[in-house]
Design an enzyme around this catalytic site. Structure first.
Site, PDB file in Angstrom:
ATOM      1  N   PRO A   1       0.833  -1.095   0.180  1.00  0.00           N
ATOM      2  CA  PRO A   1      -0.220  -0.421  -0.273  1.00  0.00           C
ATOM      3  C   PRO A   1       1.027   1.580  -0.082  1.00  0.00           C
ATOM      4  O   PRO A   1       1.883   1.192   1.311  1.00  0.00           O
ATOM      5  CB  PRO A   1      -0.908  -0.046   1.325  1.00  0.00           C
ATOM      6  CG  PRO A   1       0.153  -1.198   2.092  1.00  0.00           C
ATOM      7  CD  PRO A   1       1.033  -2.151   1.147  1.00  0.00           C
ATOM      8  N   MET A   2       0.541   1.706  -0.712  1.00  0.00           N
ATOM      9  CA  MET A   2       1.276   3.753  -0.849  1.00  0.00           C
ATOM     10  C   MET A   2       0.339   4.504  -0.690  1.00  0.00           C
ATOM     11  O   MET A   2       0.094   4.598  -1.907  1.00  0.00           O
ATOM     12  CB  MET A   2       2.041   3.097  -1.851  1.00  0.00           C
ATOM     13  CG  MET A   2       2.958   2.720  -1.978  1.00  0.00           C
ATOM     14  SD  MET A   2       4.678   2.675  -2.923  1.00  0.00           S
ATOM     15  CE  MET A   2       4.379   1.579  -4.069  1.00  0.00           C
TER      16      MET A   2
ATOM     17  N   CYS B   1       3.332   3.176   9.427  1.00  0.00           N
ATOM     18  CA  CYS B   1       3.057   4.962   8.819  1.00  0.00           C
ATOM     19  C   CYS B   1       4.000   4.832   9.991  1.00  0.00           C
ATOM     20  O   CYS B   1       3.984   5.915  11.008  1.00  0.00           O
ATOM     21  CB  CYS B   1       1.984   4.369   9.196  1.00  0.00           C
ATOM     22  SG  CYS B   1       2.085   6.744   7.928  1.00  0.00           S
TER      23      CYS B   1
ATOM     24  N   GLY C   1      11.036  -4.574   2.286  1.00  0.00           N
ATOM     25  CA  GLY C   1      11.516  -3.457   2.685  1.00  0.00           C
ATOM     26  C   GLY C   1      13.462  -3.560   1.539  1.00  0.00           C
ATOM     27  O   GLY C   1      13.454  -4.908   1.436  1.00  0.00           O
TER      28      GLY C   1
ATOM     29  N   GLY D   1       7.242  -1.981  -2.663  1.00  0.00           N
ATOM     30  CA  GLY D   1       6.253  -0.904  -2.666  1.00  0.00           C
ATOM     31  C   GLY D   1       7.668  -0.363  -3.302  1.00  0.00           C
ATOM     32  O   GLY D   1       6.709  -0.072  -5.344  1.00  0.00           O
TER      33      GLY D   1
HETATM   34  C1  LIG Z   1       5.065   7.219  -0.810  1.00  0.00           C
HETATM   35  C2  LIG Z   1       4.800   5.575   0.027  1.00  0.00           C
HETATM   36  C3  LIG Z   1       3.616   6.060   0.571  1.00  0.00           C
HETATM   37  C4  LIG Z   1       3.050   4.840   2.203  1.00  0.00           C
HETATM   38  N1  LIG Z   1       1.864   4.349   2.254  1.00  0.00           N
HETATM   39  C5  LIG Z   1       1.236   3.631   2.991  1.00  0.00           C
HETATM   40  C6  LIG Z   1       0.177   3.371   3.523  1.00  0.00           C
HETATM   41  O1  LIG Z   1      -0.623   4.152   3.399  1.00  0.00           O
HETATM   42  N2  LIG Z   1       0.418   2.061   3.931  1.00  0.00           N
HETATM   43  C7  LIG Z   1       1.032   1.800   3.910  1.00  0.00           C
HETATM   44  O2  LIG Z   1       1.291   0.597   4.868  1.00  0.00           O
HETATM   45  N3  LIG Z   1       2.239   1.594   4.144  1.00  0.00           N
HETATM   46  C8  LIG Z   1       3.065   2.728   3.151  1.00  0.00           C
HETATM   47  N4  LIG Z   1       4.266   2.781   2.778  1.00  0.00           N
HETATM   48  C9  LIG Z   1       5.091   2.331   2.898  1.00  0.00           C
HETATM   49  C10 LIG Z   1       4.716   0.543   2.036  1.00  0.00           C
HETATM   50  O3  LIG Z   1       3.724   0.066   1.908  1.00  0.00           O
HETATM   51  C11 LIG Z   1       6.202  -0.170   2.130  1.00  0.00           C
HETATM   52  O4  LIG Z   1       6.272  -0.501   3.161  1.00  0.00           O
HETATM   53  C12 LIG Z   1       7.560   0.492   2.180  1.00  0.00           C
HETATM   54  O5  LIG Z   1       7.350   1.577   1.313  1.00  0.00           O
HETATM   55  C13 LIG Z   1       8.810  -0.276   2.223  1.00  0.00           C
HETATM   56  O6  LIG Z   1       9.003  -0.855   1.094  1.00  0.00           O
HETATM   57  P1  LIG Z   1       9.221  -0.697  -0.211  1.00  0.00           P
HETATM   58  O7  LIG Z   1      11.307  -0.740   0.508  1.00  0.00           O
HETATM   59  O8  LIG Z   1       9.760  -2.231  -0.927  1.00  0.00           O
HETATM   60  O9  LIG Z   1       9.124   0.497  -0.764  1.00  0.00           O
HETATM   61  C14 LIG Z   1       4.438   4.349   1.807  1.00  0.00           C
HETATM   62  C15 LIG Z   1       5.489   4.372   1.406  1.00  0.00           C
HETATM   63  C16 LIG Z   1       5.681   4.990   0.083  1.00  0.00           C
HETATM   64  C17 LIG Z   1       7.023   4.634  -0.416  1.00  0.00           C
END
Ligand SMILES: Cc1cc2nc3c(=O)[nH]c(=O)nc-3n(C[C@H](O)[C@H](O)[C@H](O)COP(=O)(O)O)c2cc1C
Length: 326
Positions: free
Chosen positions: A25-26, A110, A211, A234
């Protein structure tokens, strides 16, 4: 299909999950159009951007839009973010009734100051008693699986993910996704996958690792090193939604990139004709970055306001890149 579906890779409660890579989720990125694209490319299910339940029931339209999803996204997970067990339960019940998602996810990860400052998101990990109440209350009022998305803890001195995950699961959570950083580590370079392995060994429910997975090799390595049931991706998905088909960007032809960009823009215009161009720019920039376009050309693309002009500019860049390839 529930319960007896043989082809499922794993189950969350009674929901069969097909596939082991999942779009994270982002906020501001995982909208319905992008989620559907990633689902079509292989992401195993869709998770909404977080829904702040502080004022959701009475809220502005934009919060509700976060819960719009397409049937072909199922399983669809609605993620809630708050710190009040009663309000979260009320909202979870309302969301289930009104929007009919397949699961409810609770955000305990978050790191944003506006969120953790009021005790929600990752700040919940500092209050195990509150986490207990949240899962107790939410699991009591919904009939669909509830899941948790956590971090390692608040900081290096309080890596209590095991305690928090155990509390959530004892109170009814059916899966735990863990971003292998603390709140203090924010989105820094360090990521501690070894804790995903520790959690996986201890949990009776699926564990989803998250991550810093940037490539197919990273995803494979996370599976190997942690034994997790699925990998959640993400930021890397923004430039490479094909990762859900186990493909790195270098393996994706120019043709496919431009086909997808046009398709996404058309879909975004259909869903939100008045406000599609601005949010589309984030993806377009990410899709085009590997081609090192001249700065002026990129700027023209990213400042175009009219759909027709933007489509024409995209076509022109596409044709030039194809010509250069031949
Ligand atoms: C722009 C952005 C928005 C995010 N929004 C959420 C969210 O709404 N809910 C959530 O659980 N995590 C949110 N995250 C965290 C991501 O779900 C994820 O845990 C984090 O980016 C690490 O994964 P990655 O290294 O693959 O990006 C967000 C991350 C980013 C970068």
């Amino acid at each position: 299909m529930t319960g007896t579906d043989k082809k499922a890779d794993f189950y969350i409660g009674d929901i069969p999950i097909h596939g082991r890579l999942i779009l994270a989720p982002m906020d501001g990125l995982s909208d319905m159009v992008f989620r559907r694209i990633t689902r079509q490319l292989g992401s195993a299910y869709s998770v909404s951007e977080f829904i702040n339940t502080l004022d959701f029931m009475y809220s502005k339209v934009y919060q509700r839009k976060r819960l719009f999803f397409h049937e072909d996204e199922r399983p669809f997970v609605a993620q809630i973010l708050d710190n009040d067990p009663v309000r979260m339960a009320e909202n979870a019940a309302y969301i289930q009734e009104r929007f009919k998602p397949d699961m409810i996810d609770v955000n305990l990860g978050c790191p944003a100051r506006t969120v953790s400052g009021r005790g929600a998101g990752c700040a919940l990990m500092k209050s195990p008693e509150l986490v207990k109440q949240i899962f107790e209350q939410v699991c009591k009022v919904v009939t669909i699986p509830v899941t948790a998305k956590i971090r390692l803890g608040w900081d290096d001195n309080s890596m209590n993910y095991m305690e928090i995950a155990s509390i959530a699961v004892e109170r009814g959570a059916k899966a735990v996704a863990m971003h292998a950083r603390t709140k203090k580590m924010a989105f820094g370079k360090t990521v501690r996958w070894e804790h995903i392995a520790t959690l996986k060994k201890a949990m009776p429910v699926p564990v989803i690792g998250n991550g810093e997975v940037r490539s197919v090799a990273d995803a494979k390595r996370m599976f190997e090193e942690t034994g997790c049931d699925a990998v959640m991706i993400g930021r890397a998905a923004k430039a490479n939604p094909w990762i859900f088909s186990w493909r790195d960007r270098e393996q994706v032809a120019v043709e496919e990139v431009f086909y997808l960009a046009r398709y996404q823009l058309r879909q975004m215009l259909e869903v939100n004709p008045e406000n599609a161009i601005m949010p589309f720019r984030k993806y377009l920039k990410a899709y085009l970055e590997p081609y090192n376009l001249p700065r002026d050309e990129m700027k023209t693309l990213l400042t175009a306001r009219e759909p027709e002009r933007l489509f024409a500019l995209i076509d022109a860049v596409h044709e030039r890149l194809i010509a250069e390839e031949n």
